[in-house]
Write a protein that holds these residues in place. Structure first.
Motif: not given
Length: 250
Positions: A73-79, A181-188
Protein backbone atom coordinates in the motif's frame (compact mmCIF):
# COMPACT_ATOMS: atom_id res chain seq x y z
CA UNK A 1 -33.46 12.53 -9.63
CA UNK A 2 -36.57 10.88 -11.03
CA UNK A 3 -36.27 7.28 -9.81
CA UNK A 4 -39.00 4.72 -10.47
CA UNK A 5 -39.57 1.63 -8.31
CA UNK A 6 -37.93 -0.56 -10.97
CA UNK A 7 -34.98 1.82 -11.17
CA UNK A 8 -34.53 1.64 -7.41
CA UNK A 9 -34.75 -2.17 -7.47
CA UNK A 10 -31.96 -2.29 -10.07
CA UNK A 11 -29.82 0.07 -8.01
CA UNK A 12 -30.47 -1.98 -4.87
CA UNK A 13 -29.30 -5.17 -6.59
CA UNK A 14 -26.23 -3.33 -7.85
CA UNK A 15 -25.53 -2.14 -4.29
CA UNK A 16 -25.75 -5.73 -3.04
CA UNK A 17 -23.25 -6.74 -5.75
CA UNK A 18 -20.91 -4.03 -4.47
CA UNK A 19 -20.94 -5.71 -1.07
CA UNK A 20 -20.32 -9.12 -2.65
CA UNK A 21 -17.41 -7.82 -4.73
CA UNK A 22 -15.76 -6.21 -1.71
CA UNK A 23 -15.69 -9.44 0.32
CA UNK A 24 -15.39 -12.03 -2.47
CA UNK A 25 -14.58 -11.28 -6.12
CA UNK A 26 -12.94 -7.88 -6.44
CA UNK A 27 -13.64 -6.35 -9.84
CA UNK A 28 -17.16 -7.74 -10.04
CA UNK A 29 -18.54 -4.34 -9.11
CA UNK A 30 -17.90 -3.18 -12.67
CA UNK A 31 -21.37 -4.64 -13.25
CA UNK A 32 -22.68 -2.29 -10.55
CA UNK A 33 -20.96 0.59 -12.29
CA UNK A 34 -22.78 -0.29 -15.51
CA UNK A 35 -26.17 -0.54 -13.75
CA UNK A 36 -25.75 2.83 -12.02
CA UNK A 37 -24.71 4.45 -15.31
CA UNK A 38 -27.72 2.92 -17.08
CA UNK A 39 -30.30 4.02 -14.51
CA UNK A 40 -28.82 7.44 -13.72
CA UNK A 41 -27.08 10.04 -15.87
CA UNK A 42 -23.62 8.53 -16.39
CA UNK A 43 -21.63 11.42 -14.94
CA UNK A 44 -23.86 11.84 -11.87
CA UNK A 45 -23.93 8.08 -11.30
CA UNK A 46 -20.28 8.15 -10.20
CA UNK A 47 -21.16 10.51 -7.35
CA UNK A 48 -24.06 8.35 -6.21
CA UNK A 49 -22.01 5.15 -6.40
CA UNK A 50 -19.03 6.46 -4.40
CA UNK A 51 -20.69 6.43 -0.91
CA UNK A 52 -22.12 2.98 -1.71
CA UNK A 53 -18.60 1.78 -2.46
CA UNK A 54 -17.32 3.30 0.78
CA UNK A 55 -19.99 1.38 2.68
CA UNK A 56 -18.70 -1.82 1.09
CA UNK A 57 -15.11 -0.82 1.86
CA UNK A 58 -15.91 -0.41 5.55
CA UNK A 59 -17.50 -3.88 5.65
CA UNK A 60 -14.52 -5.38 3.80
CA UNK A 61 -12.04 -3.79 6.23
CA UNK A 62 -14.00 -5.11 9.19
CA UNK A 63 -13.86 -8.58 7.63
CA UNK A 64 -10.23 -8.70 6.37
CA UNK A 65 -8.48 -5.92 8.32
CA UNK A 66 -5.72 -8.23 9.62
CA UNK A 67 -4.64 -9.45 6.20
CA UNK A 68 -3.45 -6.22 4.56
CA UNK A 69 0.12 -5.94 3.24
CA UNK A 70 1.05 -2.37 4.18
CA UNK A 71 4.41 -2.16 2.32
CA UNK A 72 2.47 -2.72 -0.93
CA UNK A 73 0.00 0.00 0.00
CA UNK A 74 2.85 2.36 0.79
CA UNK A 75 4.34 1.82 -2.67
CA UNK A 76 1.00 2.40 -4.38
CA UNK A 77 -0.44 5.48 -2.68
CA UNK A 78 1.86 8.21 -4.12
CA UNK A 79 1.18 7.03 -7.68
CA UNK A 80 -2.54 6.66 -6.97
CA UNK A 81 -2.71 10.23 -5.67
CA UNK A 82 -1.17 11.43 -8.94
CA UNK A 83 -3.72 9.35 -10.88
CA UNK A 84 -6.62 10.86 -8.93
CA UNK A 85 -5.43 14.38 -9.77
CA UNK A 86 -5.09 13.48 -13.47
CA UNK A 87 -8.54 11.87 -13.39
CA UNK A 88 -10.07 14.99 -11.85
CA UNK A 89 -8.61 17.17 -14.60
CA UNK A 90 -9.80 14.66 -17.19
CA UNK A 91 -13.36 14.87 -15.85
CA UNK A 92 -13.40 18.63 -16.30
CA UNK A 93 -13.49 18.30 -20.10
CA UNK A 94 -14.10 14.65 -21.08
CA UNK A 95 -17.60 13.46 -21.96
CA UNK A 96 -19.06 10.08 -20.96
CA UNK A 97 -18.17 8.37 -24.24
CA UNK A 98 -14.47 9.27 -23.97
CA UNK A 99 -14.36 8.14 -20.34
CA UNK A 100 -15.98 4.78 -21.05
CA UNK A 101 -13.81 3.97 -24.08
CA UNK A 102 -10.59 4.97 -22.32
CA UNK A 103 -11.22 2.90 -19.21
CA UNK A 104 -12.59 -0.10 -21.10
CA UNK A 105 -9.48 -0.22 -23.29
CA UNK A 106 -7.19 0.05 -20.25
CA UNK A 107 -8.96 -2.80 -18.43
CA UNK A 108 -8.82 -5.15 -21.42
CA UNK A 109 -5.16 -4.36 -22.03
CA UNK A 110 -4.25 -5.03 -18.40
CA UNK A 111 -6.28 -8.24 -18.30
CA UNK A 112 -4.34 -9.48 -21.33
CA UNK A 113 -0.99 -8.52 -19.79
CA UNK A 114 -1.85 -10.21 -16.49
CA UNK A 115 -3.05 -13.41 -18.20
CA UNK A 116 0.17 -13.49 -20.22
CA UNK A 117 2.35 -12.92 -17.13
CA UNK A 118 0.63 -15.79 -15.29
CA UNK A 119 1.98 -18.18 -17.93
CA UNK A 120 5.56 -17.14 -17.24
CA UNK A 121 7.94 -18.14 -14.48
CA UNK A 122 8.61 -15.71 -11.66
CA UNK A 123 12.25 -14.94 -10.74
CA UNK A 124 13.81 -17.24 -8.15
CA UNK A 125 14.73 -14.44 -5.81
CA UNK A 126 14.88 -10.66 -5.41
CA UNK A 127 17.42 -8.87 -7.61
CA UNK A 128 18.15 -5.19 -8.19
CA UNK A 129 16.53 -5.39 -11.62
CA UNK A 130 13.50 -7.20 -10.20
CA UNK A 131 13.15 -4.56 -7.47
CA UNK A 132 13.26 -1.73 -10.00
CA UNK A 133 10.72 -3.53 -12.18
CA UNK A 134 8.43 -3.97 -9.18
CA UNK A 135 8.60 -0.25 -8.44
CA UNK A 136 7.84 0.65 -12.04
CA UNK A 137 4.92 -1.77 -12.08
CA UNK A 138 3.53 -0.38 -8.81
CA UNK A 139 3.81 3.16 -10.15
CA UNK A 140 2.14 2.31 -13.46
CA UNK A 141 -0.74 0.42 -11.89
CA UNK A 142 -1.06 3.06 -9.18
CA UNK A 143 -1.48 5.95 -11.63
CA UNK A 144 -3.95 3.98 -13.76
CA UNK A 145 -5.81 2.83 -10.67
CA UNK A 146 -6.11 6.39 -9.36
CA UNK A 147 -7.21 7.65 -12.77
CA UNK A 148 -9.86 4.97 -13.35
CA UNK A 149 -11.24 5.13 -9.81
CA UNK A 150 -11.62 8.90 -10.04
CA UNK A 151 -13.30 9.12 -13.44
CA UNK A 152 -15.64 6.12 -13.16
CA UNK A 153 -15.16 4.29 -9.84
CA UNK A 154 -13.56 1.58 -11.98
CA UNK A 155 -10.26 1.21 -10.14
CA UNK A 156 -11.17 -2.21 -8.72
CA UNK A 157 -10.20 -4.27 -11.77
CA UNK A 158 -6.93 -2.35 -12.24
CA UNK A 159 -5.79 -2.96 -8.66
CA UNK A 160 -7.06 -6.53 -8.78
CA UNK A 161 -4.78 -7.17 -11.74
CA UNK A 162 -1.85 -5.60 -9.89
CA UNK A 163 -2.38 -7.73 -6.78
CA UNK A 164 -2.78 -10.88 -8.91
CA UNK A 165 0.40 -10.11 -10.83
CA UNK A 166 2.21 -9.59 -7.51
CA UNK A 167 1.24 -13.10 -6.40
CA UNK A 168 -1.15 -12.27 -3.54
CA UNK A 169 -3.14 -15.12 -2.08
CA UNK A 170 -6.88 -14.79 -1.40
CA UNK A 171 -6.95 -13.32 2.10
CA UNK A 172 -3.95 -11.03 1.58
CA UNK A 173 -5.50 -9.94 -1.72
CA UNK A 174 -8.82 -9.07 -0.08
CA UNK A 175 -7.29 -7.43 3.01
CA UNK A 176 -4.91 -5.24 1.01
CA UNK A 177 -7.64 -4.34 -1.47
CA UNK A 178 -10.07 -3.49 1.35
CA UNK A 179 -7.77 -0.99 3.05
CA UNK A 180 -6.60 0.42 -0.27
CA UNK A 181 -10.08 1.30 -1.50
CA UNK A 182 -11.37 2.55 1.84
CA UNK A 183 -8.52 5.08 2.00
CA UNK A 184 -8.68 6.00 -1.70
CA UNK A 185 -12.47 6.30 -1.92
CA UNK A 186 -12.70 8.45 1.20
CA UNK A 187 -9.96 10.62 -0.27
CA UNK A 188 -11.98 11.04 -3.48
CA UNK A 189 -15.00 12.54 -1.72
CA UNK A 190 -13.75 16.17 -1.71
CA UNK A 191 -12.84 15.92 -5.42
CA UNK A 192 -16.27 14.49 -6.32
CA UNK A 193 -18.08 17.08 -4.21
CA UNK A 194 -16.03 19.84 -5.81
CA UNK A 195 -17.09 18.62 -9.26
CA UNK A 196 -20.74 18.68 -8.16
CA UNK A 197 -21.07 14.88 -8.34
CA UNK A 198 -22.10 14.57 -4.67
CA UNK A 199 -24.87 16.71 -3.22
CA UNK A 200 -27.81 16.46 -0.85
CA UNK A 201 -30.04 14.62 -3.32
CA UNK A 202 -27.40 12.00 -4.14
CA UNK A 203 -26.70 11.42 -0.45
CA UNK A 204 -30.40 10.79 0.23
CA UNK A 205 -30.38 8.09 -2.44
CA UNK A 206 -27.17 6.66 -0.95
CA UNK A 207 -28.81 6.45 2.47
CA UNK A 208 -31.58 4.33 0.95
CA UNK A 209 -29.15 2.07 -0.96
CA UNK A 210 -26.48 1.53 1.73
CA UNK A 211 -28.44 -1.16 3.68
CA UNK A 212 -28.46 -3.38 0.58
CA UNK A 213 -24.66 -3.54 0.61
CA UNK A 214 -24.70 -5.53 3.87
CA UNK A 215 -26.35 -8.79 2.68
CA UNK A 216 -24.13 -8.78 -0.41
CA UNK A 217 -21.04 -8.52 1.79
CA UNK A 218 -22.22 -11.34 4.05
CA UNK A 219 -22.88 -13.60 1.05
CA UNK A 220 -19.43 -12.79 -0.32
CA UNK A 221 -17.75 -13.62 2.99
CA UNK A 222 -19.55 -16.99 3.07
CA UNK A 223 -18.59 -17.78 -0.54
CA UNK A 224 -14.92 -16.82 -0.54
CA UNK A 225 -13.88 -19.66 1.76
CA UNK A 226 -15.32 -22.15 -0.74
CA UNK A 227 -13.40 -20.76 -3.74
CA UNK A 228 -9.91 -22.16 -4.38
CA UNK A 229 -7.06 -19.84 -5.35
CA UNK A 230 -6.95 -20.72 -9.05
CA UNK A 231 -10.71 -20.29 -9.48
CA UNK A 232 -10.53 -17.03 -7.50
CA UNK A 233 -7.86 -15.61 -9.84
CA UNK A 234 -9.78 -16.73 -12.93
CA UNK A 235 -13.02 -15.14 -11.69
CA UNK A 236 -11.22 -11.84 -11.03
CA UNK A 237 -9.82 -11.85 -14.57
CA UNK A 238 -13.21 -12.73 -16.09
CA UNK A 239 -14.92 -9.95 -14.12
CA UNK A 240 -12.29 -7.51 -15.38
CA UNK A 241 -12.78 -8.51 -19.02
CA UNK A 242 -16.59 -8.33 -18.72
CA UNK A 243 -16.33 -4.88 -17.15
CA UNK A 244 -13.97 -3.66 -19.85
CA UNK A 245 -16.17 -4.94 -22.66
CA UNK A 246 -19.24 -3.41 -21.07
CA UNK A 247 -17.58 0.00 -20.91
CA UNK A 248 -16.41 -0.24 -24.53
CA UNK A 249 -19.71 -1.44 -25.96
CA UNK A 250 -22.24 0.50 -23.88
Amino acid sequence: MDITLWDFAALALAAALVGFSKTAISGANTVSLAVFAAVLPARESTGVLLPVLITGDVLAVLTYRRHAHWPTLGRLFPAVAAGVVVGTLFLVWADDAVVRISIGAILLLMAGVTAWRRRGVEPAGPTAAATRAARVKAGSYGVLGGFTTMVANAGGPVMSLYLLSAGFRKLSFLGTSAWFFLIVNVGKVPFSAGLGLIDGHSLLLDAALAPFVVPGALIGKACVARINQRVFETLVLVATVVGGLDLLLS
